[in-house]
Design an enzyme around this catalytic site. Sequence first.
Site, short mmCIF file in Angstrom:
data_model
loop_
_atom_site.label_atom_id
_atom_site.label_comp_id
_atom_site.label_asym_id
_atom_site.label_seq_id
_atom_site.Cartn_x
_atom_site.Cartn_y
_atom_site.Cartn_z
N LEU A 157 0.87 -1.18 0.00
CA LEU A 157 0.00 0.00 0.00
C LEU A 157 0.90 1.22 0.00
O LEU A 157 1.98 1.21 0.61
CB LEU A 157 -0.91 0.04 1.24
CG LEU A 157 -2.06 -0.97 1.34
CD1 LEU A 157 -2.82 -0.76 2.65
CD2 LEU A 157 -3.02 -0.85 0.16
N ASP A 158 0.48 2.28 -0.69
CA ASP A 158 1.23 3.52 -0.66
C ASP A 158 1.39 4.02 0.76
O ASP A 158 0.56 3.72 1.64
CB ASP A 158 0.51 4.61 -1.47
CG ASP A 158 0.53 4.36 -2.96
OD1 ASP A 158 1.38 3.58 -3.42
OD2 ASP A 158 -0.31 4.95 -3.66
N LYS A 159 2.40 4.84 0.97
CA LYS A 159 2.63 5.42 2.30
C LYS A 159 1.38 6.13 2.82
O LYS A 159 1.01 5.97 3.98
CB LYS A 159 3.80 6.41 2.23
CG LYS A 159 4.06 7.15 3.54
CD LYS A 159 5.20 8.15 3.39
CE LYS A 159 5.41 8.91 4.69
NZ LYS A 159 6.51 9.92 4.58
N THR A 161 -1.74 5.70 1.91
CA THR A 161 -2.97 4.90 1.84
C THR A 161 -3.03 4.03 3.09
O THR A 161 -2.05 3.39 3.46
CB THR A 161 -2.98 4.00 0.59
OG1 THR A 161 -2.92 4.83 -0.58
CG2 THR A 161 -4.25 3.16 0.53
#
Length: 337
Positions: A157-159, A161
């Site tokens: 997951l993105d930072k 998100t």
Amino acid sequence: MVSGISLAEARGRDQNQIEEMIKESFLIAQENAGTRLDEFLERKYLNISRTRLRRFIEGPCVLVNSAISRPGYKLAVGDVVEVEIAELPVTAMIPEPIELNIIFEDEHLIVIDKPAGMLVHPNVAVKSGTLLNALCYHFSKTTGGTNRIRPGLVHRLDKNTSGIMVIGKTERAVGALSKQFRLQRVSKVYTALVHGCINEDEGVIEAPIGFDLNTWPRWQVMETGRPARTRYSVQDRFDRFTLLALAPETGRTNQIRIHCAHLGHPLFGDAVYGKAENERFFSSPQGQLLKLDRHFLHASQLSFRHPVTREDITFNVPLPAELSRLLESIGSITAKK
């Protein structure tokens, strides 16, 4: 003590003993077409054994066209290989006592609710405070320091998100989960707040996503990109925003953020794919009241087959407090549709 080494001692070690990160992307040209993925990487990284490279390939440290691949995959012209690996093994990471929101755990896997602002693993600039640092500490603590479990990442997951992630605890679990992600047998649902009002109650976004080293952002919709498909349904409507549930049917890098922007409705707070829209809004009187230090994207549901019991399981997590508060604020200062 953490596996015979105190946290203080670990923190005091020479930083050269902490893994140095490699983060690169390769666009495959004709001369490398037909080459096995592991052989291609072996030529690039002479100091890393093929065994270790294969282990990286089977996790999310090496992606081909945004998806987990396999060592024997034959590269094709136009493939994009993303590499984000450590020159030293994951066990060299410093365990850190970072609180985890654990949804489920057994001897095979752990499911956590990752907060926004936390990287999944260290990178060139950040060596601590990541999910892997927290997991290393948690696993060492739960085993009394006698058995070091290697966290097996199978997706990211993105930072900025938040939401559900599953991590394997054994080689068998990591392999089985990686295969499910690779074959798109994992179901994911995200909750997102986007700019503008979407009139249709549900729909599908189909737009190929590709990679271009010469543009920013590098990942974007382009004719030469890989097929990408995202289903969405409207959960709520406000005067200037729409709350969506989104289910990506493919797993391209930044797919939901790119697709929402392509639809003309970028994510609230997305400083990359919705920069212009967000800057305009945050400079308005309403925008001054609705600040958010992240984008509004939350992985709210994850469904997969347990790698050992073979049971089909689904996990759900609610919105984190900062996103719930934002919705309440929006509801109080804007009208619902």
